[in-house]
Design a protein around this motif. Structure first.
Motif, mmCIF file in Angstrom:
data_model
loop_
_atom_site.group_PDB
_atom_site.id
_atom_site.type_symbol
_atom_site.label_atom_id
_atom_site.label_comp_id
_atom_site.label_asym_id
_atom_site.label_seq_id
_atom_site.Cartn_x
_atom_site.Cartn_y
_atom_site.Cartn_z
ATOM 1 N N GLU A 55 -12.873 7.375 4.681
ATOM 2 C CA GLU A 55 -13.392 7.381 6.052
ATOM 3 C C GLU A 55 -12.695 6.332 6.911
ATOM 4 O O GLU A 55 -13.259 5.882 7.908
ATOM 5 C CB GLU A 55 -14.895 7.075 6.045
ATOM 6 N N PHE A 56 -11.480 5.900 6.516
ATOM 7 C CA PHE A 56 -10.753 4.885 7.278
ATOM 8 C C PHE A 56 -9.280 5.270 7.344
ATOM 9 O O PHE A 56 -8.775 5.983 6.488
ATOM 10 C CB PHE A 56 -10.909 3.494 6.649
ATOM 11 N N ASP A 57 -8.599 4.815 8.401
ATOM 12 C CA ASP A 57 -7.150 4.927 8.474
ATOM 13 C C ASP A 57 -6.581 3.887 7.511
ATOM 14 O O ASP A 57 -7.102 2.770 7.423
ATOM 15 C CB ASP A 57 -6.630 4.618 9.887
ATOM 16 N N GLU A 58 -5.499 4.247 6.807
ATOM 17 C CA GLU A 58 -4.882 3.276 5.909
ATOM 18 C C GLU A 58 -3.392 3.188 6.199
ATOM 19 O O GLU A 58 -2.696 4.193 6.257
ATOM 20 C CB GLU A 58 -5.102 3.646 4.442
ATOM 21 N N TYR A 59 -2.951 1.956 6.402
ATOM 22 C CA TYR A 59 -1.544 1.649 6.630
ATOM 23 C C TYR A 59 -1.020 0.988 5.363
ATOM 24 O O TYR A 59 -1.675 0.083 4.832
ATOM 25 C CB TYR A 59 -1.379 0.672 7.792
ATOM 26 N N THR A 60 0.138 1.428 4.876
ATOM 27 C CA THR A 60 0.733 0.841 3.676
ATOM 28 C C THR A 60 2.159 0.430 3.989
ATOM 29 O O THR A 60 2.922 1.220 4.567
ATOM 30 C CB THR A 60 0.733 1.861 2.513
ATOM 31 N N TYR A 61 2.527 -0.792 3.602
ATOM 32 C CA TYR A 61 3.890 -1.300 3.743
ATOM 33 C C TYR A 61 4.390 -1.668 2.350
ATOM 34 O O TYR A 61 3.764 -2.487 1.668
ATOM 35 C CB TYR A 61 3.943 -2.523 4.667
ATOM 36 N N ILE A 62 5.507 -1.074 1.932
ATOM 37 C CA ILE A 62 6.054 -1.317 0.605
ATOM 38 C C ILE A 62 6.968 -2.545 0.646
ATOM 39 O O ILE A 62 7.956 -2.571 1.385
ATOM 40 C CB ILE A 62 6.854 -0.095 0.082
ATOM 41 N N ILE A 63 6.626 -3.550 -0.160
ATOM 42 C CA ILE A 63 7.423 -4.776 -0.249
ATOM 43 C C ILE A 63 8.527 -4.610 -1.290
ATOM 44 O O ILE A 63 9.687 -4.900 -1.038
ATOM 45 C CB ILE A 63 6.525 -5.982 -0.611
ATOM 46 N N LYS A 64 8.142 -4.122 -2.496
ATOM 47 C CA LYS A 64 9.089 -3.942 -3.600
ATOM 48 C C LYS A 64 8.712 -2.694 -4.380
ATOM 49 O O LYS A 64 7.533 -2.383 -4.526
ATOM 50 C CB LYS A 64 9.016 -5.125 -4.577
ATOM 51 N N GLY A 65 9.717 -1.987 -4.877
ATOM 52 C CA GLY A 65 9.467 -0.826 -5.714
ATOM 53 C C GLY A 65 9.245 0.431 -4.901
ATOM 54 O O GLY A 65 9.639 0.515 -3.729
ATOM 55 N N LYS A 66 8.591 1.406 -5.532
ATOM 56 C CA LYS A 66 8.308 2.696 -4.903
ATOM 57 C C LYS A 66 6.855 3.074 -5.188
ATOM 58 O O LYS A 66 6.295 2.680 -6.209
ATOM 59 C CB LYS A 66 9.211 3.794 -5.475
ATOM 60 N N LYS A 67 6.286 3.869 -4.289
ATOM 61 C CA LYS A 67 4.916 4.354 -4.447
ATOM 62 C C LYS A 67 4.878 5.815 -4.060
ATOM 63 O O LYS A 67 5.515 6.222 -3.085
ATOM 64 C CB LYS A 67 3.963 3.537 -3.566
ATOM 65 N N GLN A 68 4.139 6.596 -4.847
ATOM 66 C CA GLN A 68 4.012 8.029 -4.562
ATOM 67 C C GLN A 68 2.652 8.317 -3.930
ATOM 68 O O GLN A 68 1.635 7.771 -4.338
ATOM 69 C CB GLN A 68 4.144 8.828 -5.863
ATOM 70 N N PHE A 69 2.680 9.190 -2.936
ATOM 71 C CA PHE A 69 1.478 9.639 -2.239
ATOM 72 C C PHE A 69 1.457 11.165 -2.343
ATOM 73 O O PHE A 69 2.482 11.798 -2.104
ATOM 74 C CB PHE A 69 1.545 9.294 -0.741
ATOM 75 N N ILE A 70 0.319 11.742 -2.671
ATOM 76 C CA ILE A 70 0.146 13.187 -2.528
ATOM 77 C C ILE A 70 -0.869 13.345 -1.416
ATOM 78 O O ILE A 70 -2.044 13.003 -1.569
ATOM 79 C CB ILE A 70 -0.298 13.858 -3.834
ATOM 80 N N ILE A 71 -0.377 13.798 -0.264
ATOM 81 C CA ILE A 71 -1.172 13.855 0.964
ATOM 82 C C ILE A 71 -1.429 15.318 1.289
ATOM 83 O O ILE A 71 -0.518 16.039 1.687
ATOM 84 C CB ILE A 71 -0.431 13.165 2.125
ATOM 85 N N GLU A 72 -2.681 15.742 1.053
ATOM 86 C CA GLU A 72 -3.062 17.139 1.277
ATOM 87 C C GLU A 72 -2.040 18.092 0.664
ATOM 88 O O GLU A 72 -1.592 19.045 1.305
ATOM 89 C CB GLU A 72 -3.307 17.385 2.761
#
Length: 122
Positions: A55-72
């Motif tokens: 129920e919130f907006d989320e902002y993500t900033y990657i400092i190091k490495g990689k991150k996977q998102f499955i968005i809808e």
């Protein structure tokens, strides 16, 4: 006279069982702020969370490495120096299926709470 700033020297370390480090610098757990939460995180290799619809907006900033998102249903991979905004009420899964840890900052508006994240049963 009241100071018009606050330096955070001891963030709240959220207890986890999946090896992920979560240090909340500002938010409900540290200073009771329900408007915004700011957390520094390190997700170990192979880490993942269940799908959720926050129920919130989320902002993500990657400092190091990689991150996977499955968005809808769409797979998105972010690398160091990239950022993303995910709108509230979006079904998402966060993971780090890669071989090295992912360090990132997460900002939630309004603040993260376990009641408002709506994680699905895994």
């Amino acid at each position: 006279m009241r100071k018009k700033y606050q330096i955070q020297k001891s963030p709240f370390v959220v207890p986890t069982t999946d090896g992920k480090l979560i240090e909340e610098h500002f938010g409900k757990a540290t200073d009771g702020n329900s408007e915004i939460s700011i957390a520094h995180m390190i997700a170990p290799p192979g880490w993942s969370e269940p799908f959720q619809t926050p129920e919130f907006d989320e902002y993500t900033y990657i400092i190091k490495g990689k991150k996977q998102f499955i968005i809808e249903g769409e797979k998105v991979i972010l690398e160091s120096g990239q950022s993303i905004k995910i709108e509230k009420n979006t079904r998402i899964q966060y993971s780090n299926p890669f071989e090295s840890a992912c360090e990132y900052l997460a900002i939630c508006l309004p603040a993260f709470s376990i009641e408002s994240v709506h994680r699905e049963e895994s």
